[in-house]
Design an enzyme around this catalytic site. Structure first.
Site, PDB file in Angstrom:
ATOM      1  CD  GLU A  35      -3.194  -2.105   7.486  1.00 29.90           C
ATOM      2  OE1 GLU A  35      -2.100  -2.370   6.978  1.00 29.90           O
ATOM      3  OE2 GLU A  35      -3.831  -1.068   7.229  1.00 29.90           O
ATOM      4  CG  ASN A  84      -1.755   1.228   1.354  1.00 29.91           C
ATOM      5  OD1 ASN A  84      -1.818   2.031   0.424  1.00 29.91           O
ATOM      6  ND2 ASN A  84      -2.424   1.395   2.489  1.00 29.91           N
ATOM      7  CD1 TRP A  85       3.864   1.160  -2.622  1.00 32.67           C
ATOM      8  CD2 TRP A  85       3.699   2.044  -4.669  1.00 32.67           C
ATOM      9  NE1 TRP A  85       4.661   0.416  -3.470  1.00 32.67           N
ATOM     10  CE2 TRP A  85       4.574   0.944  -4.734  1.00 32.67           C
ATOM     11  CE3 TRP A  85       3.434   2.761  -5.838  1.00 32.67           C
ATOM     12  CZ2 TRP A  85       5.187   0.536  -5.914  1.00 32.67           C
ATOM     13  CZ3 TRP A  85       4.038   2.363  -7.021  1.00 32.67           C
ATOM     14  CH2 TRP A  85       4.916   1.252  -7.060  1.00 32.67           C
ATOM     15  CE  LYS A  86      -0.184   3.368   4.699  1.00 33.74           C
ATOM     16  NZ  LYS A  86      -0.003   3.512   6.139  1.00 33.74           N
ATOM     17  N   GLY A 135       3.030  -0.865   4.315  1.00 35.40           N
ATOM     18  CA  GLY A 135       3.101   0.544   3.957  1.00 35.40           C
ATOM     19  C   GLY A 135       4.542   0.954   3.673  1.00 35.40           C
ATOM     20  N   GLY A 136       5.187   1.540   4.673  1.00 36.37           N
ATOM     21  CA  GLY A 136       6.531   2.104   4.506  1.00 36.37           C
ATOM     22  C   GLY A 136       7.545   1.170   3.863  1.00 36.37           C
ATOM     23  CB  SER A 183       5.462  -1.137  12.303  1.00 41.86           C
ATOM     24  OG  SER A 183       5.032   0.180  12.547  1.00 41.86           O
ATOM     25  CG  HIS A 207      -5.796   2.013   5.283  1.00 43.93           C
ATOM     26  ND1 HIS A 207      -5.337   2.965   6.170  1.00 43.93           N
ATOM     27  CD2 HIS A 207      -4.767   1.152   5.097  1.00 43.93           C
ATOM     28  CE1 HIS A 207      -4.083   2.684   6.493  1.00 43.93           C
ATOM     29  NE2 HIS A 207      -3.715   1.589   5.859  1.00 43.93           N
TER      30      HIS A 207
HETATM   31  P1  13P Z   1       3.197   0.759   7.688  1.00 42.85           P
HETATM   32  O1  13P Z   1       3.701  -0.552   7.138  1.00 42.85           O
HETATM   33  O2  13P Z   1       3.924   1.942   7.157  1.00 42.85           O
HETATM   34  O3  13P Z   1       3.088   0.735   9.185  1.00 42.85           O
HETATM   35  O4  13P Z   1       1.699   0.923   7.144  1.00 42.85           O
HETATM   36  C1  13P Z   1       0.810  -0.130   7.286  1.00 42.85           C
HETATM   37  C2  13P Z   1      -0.399   0.182   6.508  1.00 42.85           C
HETATM   38  O5  13P Z   1      -1.167   1.062   6.848  1.00 42.85           O
HETATM   39  C3  13P Z   1      -0.627  -0.599   5.295  1.00 42.85           C
HETATM   40  O6  13P Z   1      -1.914  -0.412   4.818  1.00 42.85           O
END
Ligand code: 13P
Length: 262
Positions: A170, A9-11, A237-238, A216, A98
């Site tokens: 999450e 998920n690149w947001k 995410g990150g 995370s 989300h």
């Molecule tokens: P992180 O991996 O950056 O904590 O984000 C998780 C997330 O929200 C994936 O949808």
């Protein structure tokens, strides 16, 4: 047996150019593994990421996903994007509910439910996110919150196969904070989710539904998470923003699951 599924998920990150560079590097290093991969770029990069995936040799295991949708097919909803529009990019999966959408864009279990119904009417697959806040966990309300999210989000929805949905657990307090949930906390919640799905659908469908953990996740902590019985993948995410990180995370995750099953 549930096939592991790792989603990026690149947001709201990456321009078209940056997305292309990521995909080129990622595919150059990619070796086929027994995991499904979903890349969810921002809407602006769907076209280019989708073309790169479909032009590669890995389009059967790497799918294109998107991070949100509107529930109506068209109309006066300024700034929104509908599922028929997203399907033009050959999107396969849609992240729904989300916590960032719930928190910053007032998404509720009821709007999540409308979106899920729209996704099924378009024959797409949701990655349905649920998770509790720190206050809710500390107050001992984790299971009540998750149960409400599942029951209201999935109200009046019937599925016929475990393949029809992916659930992503999450915990909000773990997202982007570096505070990953402990294996014990994750397994307890995933097992609870599967029990709830068993009542909502059926035991056999619930046992085939894939449940991802997100919050995370990194190459350094994914192994012990994937070793858990009811964890079938991760929503990342990150650590999905750099091709090297994401690739090593995928490889560690898939290997951990293979080892535990052998
Ligand atoms: P992180 O991996 O950056 O904590 O984000 C998780 C997330 O929200 C994936 O949808």
């Amino acid at each position: 047996m549930r096939k592991p599924i790792i989603a990026a998920n690149w947001k709201m990150n990456k321009t078209i150019k940056e997305s292309q560079l990521f995909m080129q590097k990622f595919l150059f290093d990619y070796t086929p593994i027994s995991c499904d991969i979903v890349i969810c770029p921002p809407v602006t990069a769907l076209s280019s990421v989708g073309s790169i995936i479909s032009g590669s040799s890995y389009s059967s295991s790497i799918k294109l996903g998107t991070q949100n949708c509107h529930w109506e097919e068209k109309g006066a909803y300024t700034g929104e994007v509908s599922l028929p529009m997203l399907k033009e990019f050959s999107v396969n999966s849609v992240i729904i509910g989300h916590s960032e959408r719930r928190q910053y864009f007032s998404e509720t279990n009821q709007t999540v439910n409308k979106k899920l119904k729209a996704i099924y009417s378009q024959n797409l697959r949701p990655i349905f996110c649920i998770g509790e806040s720190l206050e809710q966990r500390e107050a001992g309300n984790t299971f009540t919150v998750l149960s409400t999210q599942l029951n209201e989000g999935l109200d009046d929805i019937s599925i016929t196969s475990g393949e029809d949905i992916v659930i992503a657990y999450e915990p909000i307090w773990a997202i982007g904070t570096g505070n990953v949930a402990t294996p014990k906390q994750i397994q307890a919640v995933h097992s609870f989710i599967r029990e709830t799905l068993s009542v909502l659908f059926s035991p056999s469908i619930a046992s085939a539904i894939r449940i991802q953990y997100g919050g995370s996740v990194k190459p350094s902590n994914i192994e012990s998470i994937m070793q858990l019985k009811d964890v079938d993948g991760a929503l990342v995410g990150g650590a999905s923003l750099e091709p090297d990180d994401f690739m090593s995370l995928i490889q560690i995750a898939c290997k951990a699951k293979e080892q535990i099953r052998s």
